[in-house]
Each structure stands twice: as C-alpha cells, then as structure tokens.
Design a protein around this motif. Structure first.
Motif, short mmCIF file in Angstrom:
data_model
loop_
_atom_site.label_atom_id
_atom_site.label_comp_id
_atom_site.label_asym_id
_atom_site.label_seq_id
_atom_site.Cartn_x
_atom_site.Cartn_y
_atom_site.Cartn_z
N LEU A 23 0.79 -1.09 -0.05
CA LEU A 23 0.11 -0.05 0.11
C LEU A 23 0.76 1.48 -0.07
CD1 LEU A 23 -2.91 -1.01 2.56
CD2 LEU A 23 -2.90 -1.14 -0.09
N PRO A 24 0.53 2.23 -0.85
CA PRO A 24 1.29 3.46 -0.76
C PRO A 24 1.01 4.50 0.34
CG PRO A 24 -0.61 3.65 -2.30
CD PRO A 24 -0.65 2.42 -1.64
N LEU A 25 0.49 3.97 1.42
CA LEU A 25 0.27 4.64 2.65
C LEU A 25 0.52 3.99 3.91
CD1 LEU A 25 -3.08 4.18 3.78
CD2 LEU A 25 -3.01 4.62 1.25
N LYS A 26 0.67 4.72 4.98
CA LYS A 26 0.48 3.96 6.25
C LYS A 26 -0.77 4.12 7.25
CE LYS A 26 5.59 5.05 6.80
NZ LYS A 26 6.08 3.78 7.15
N SER A 42 -10.21 -2.65 -13.30
CA SER A 42 -10.07 -1.42 -12.12
C SER A 42 -10.93 -0.21 -12.50
CB SER A 42 -8.53 -0.84 -12.25
OG SER A 42 -7.69 -2.16 -11.89
N LYS A 43 -11.11 0.27 -13.53
CA LYS A 43 -11.75 1.56 -13.98
C LYS A 43 -13.34 1.26 -13.70
CE LYS A 43 -12.67 4.99 -17.40
NZ LYS A 43 -12.45 5.43 -18.66
N THR A 44 -13.88 -0.08 -14.03
CA THR A 44 -15.14 -0.37 -13.57
C THR A 44 -15.37 -0.53 -12.06
OG1 THR A 44 -15.37 -1.65 -15.89
CG2 THR A 44 -16.92 -2.13 -13.97
N LYS A 45 -14.41 -1.11 -11.29
CA LYS A 45 -14.50 -1.00 -9.98
C LYS A 45 -14.55 0.26 -9.28
CE LYS A 45 -13.70 -3.37 -6.00
NZ LYS A 45 -14.31 -4.65 -5.43
N THR A 142 -14.22 1.21 5.19
CA THR A 142 -13.46 0.48 4.36
C THR A 142 -12.74 1.45 3.43
OG1 THR A 142 -15.48 -1.03 4.55
CG2 THR A 142 -14.10 -1.00 2.45
N LEU A 143 -11.41 1.03 3.14
CA LEU A 143 -10.31 1.60 2.38
C LEU A 143 -10.07 0.50 1.26
CD1 LEU A 143 -7.29 3.51 3.35
CD2 LEU A 143 -7.05 1.62 1.64
N ILE A 144 -10.09 0.97 -0.09
CA ILE A 144 -9.86 0.10 -1.25
C ILE A 144 -8.62 0.92 -2.10
CG2 ILE A 144 -10.64 -0.94 -3.28
CD1 ILE A 144 -13.52 -0.78 -2.19
N HIS A 145 -7.72 -0.16 -2.11
CA HIS A 145 -6.37 0.63 -3.03
C HIS A 145 -6.58 -0.38 -4.38
CE1 HIS A 145 -2.44 1.60 -4.51
NE2 HIS A 145 -2.29 0.33 -4.35
N LEU A 146 -6.61 0.30 -5.44
CA LEU A 146 -6.81 -0.27 -6.73
C LEU A 146 -5.33 -0.26 -7.29
CD1 LEU A 146 -10.04 1.31 -8.05
CD2 LEU A 146 -9.72 -1.14 -6.94
N LEU A 148 -4.02 -0.12 -10.79
CA LEU A 148 -5.08 -0.09 -12.20
C LEU A 148 -4.45 -0.96 -13.05
CD1 LEU A 148 -5.05 3.78 -11.83
CD2 LEU A 148 -6.75 2.21 -10.60
N GLU A 149 -2.94 -0.83 -13.00
CA GLU A 149 -2.45 -1.77 -14.33
C GLU A 149 -2.63 -3.00 -14.29
OE1 GLU A 149 1.84 -2.52 -16.17
OE2 GLU A 149 1.68 -0.26 -15.44
N VAL A 150 -2.74 -3.71 -13.14
CA VAL A 150 -2.76 -5.17 -13.23
C VAL A 150 -4.25 -5.61 -12.80
CG1 VAL A 150 -0.34 -5.53 -12.69
CG2 VAL A 150 -1.82 -5.34 -10.78
N ASP A 151 -5.13 -4.90 -12.50
CA ASP A 151 -6.40 -5.04 -12.12
C ASP A 151 -6.57 -6.00 -10.99
OD1 ASP A 151 -7.88 -3.88 -14.23
OD2 ASP A 151 -7.37 -5.40 -15.78
#
Length: 159
Positions: A23-26, A42-45, A142-146, A148-151
């Motif tokens: 994840l790009p955050l703490k 990813s875009k649809t999600k 709820t936190l969702i990290h997408l 994008l490139e690898v779906d």
C-alpha cells in the motif's frame, strides 16, 4: 485469486501494509480484515465504488498542479503535497488517465474511502516527518486500494 487475512493474521506480519500488500500509505490502526483480489477491470470497480458513495482520495505534489485538479475538493495541503477528495460527479476521463499514468510515482497516492468523517490524514513530509500519507481514525470504515495496471484490489475493513 482472492485471499482474505484476519486481524490475527495481520498481527503476525512485520509490516503488512508496506511489505505484504504494497500500500502507498501508512495506517495506524490494523483493520479487522484485508482482502486481496484480482478484479475484472480497475476502472469499472472505481466507478462502481464512486456510485456507492465512496470518495476517491488523492495525494499529489503541489507542483505541477494539473488543470484537472482545479474543480476538485481540496482536503488539505502542506509545503510539499496537496490532498483531494473526488466524488462520482467530479470524476472524469482526464483524471483517470492521469491516475493511470502516475500509478507508480512515489509521490502520488490514491485510494477509495467509504467514510471520511473522523479520519485523520497526515500528509507526506508534514513537519519533516514521514514520506507516506498516514491515516488514523478509520473506525467502522472501508479503504480500497486499486492497482490499476494489473487489475487488483486490496480492501481493508474496520469494524
């Protein structure tokens, strides 16, 4: 592929967010569960979650400030970074293109968040501190990290 990790399993990892899930955050508070899964698109999600009322949170460097950010809600800023919230009506194709292009930029962070109330965002480089955006106060959220490139997605839930 779908893998679910319980709170007890997360406690066994040295640093689950940086090393296990990338994840790009703490996050100061371990979630109740983490679900890592492949997704069809990813875009649809992203669009589905925005339609469900999630906010897209974006941390980016102050400079350059692309035109696409002019109409977005600014949540905070410091000498180095800006933090924006994007809802379903503010999201557009140029923003998607920019996020896709900047996905691996170390100074950019973006994720979906169900509820912003009570969440504390500590921007990168705040007070000479951490290089990562830090979140706390994620109670019943709820936190969702997408990815994008690898779906792929990583969903963190707090009860």
């Amino acid at each position: 592929m779908k893998t679910t990790y319980s709170h007890a399993e997360l406690l066994k990892f040295e640093d689950p967010f940086e090393y296990e899930f990338g994840l790009p955050l703490k996050i100061n508070d371990l979630p109740s569960t983490v679900v890592e899964e492949d997704i069809p698109d990813s875009k649809t999600k992203l669009l589905e979650k925005l339609a469900e009322g999630y906010s897209l949170i974006i941390q980016k460097p102050r400079i350059p400030n692309e035109k696409v950010f002019a109409a977005l809600q600014l949540l905070g800023e410091n000498d180095f970074m800006k933090l924006y919230a994007v809802n379903e009506t503010a999201f557009n194709e140029p923003l998607w293109d920019l996020l896709y292009e900047r996905e691996y930029d170390l100074h950019w962070t973006f994720f979906l968040l169900k509820e912003r109330t009570g969440v504390v965002f500590e921007l990168s480089y705040a007070g000479g501190g951490t290089r990562s955006l830090t979140l706390s106060g994620l109670n019943a959220n709820t936190l969702i990290h997408l990815r994008l490139e690898v779906d792929e997605s990583v969903t963190c839930r707090w009860d």
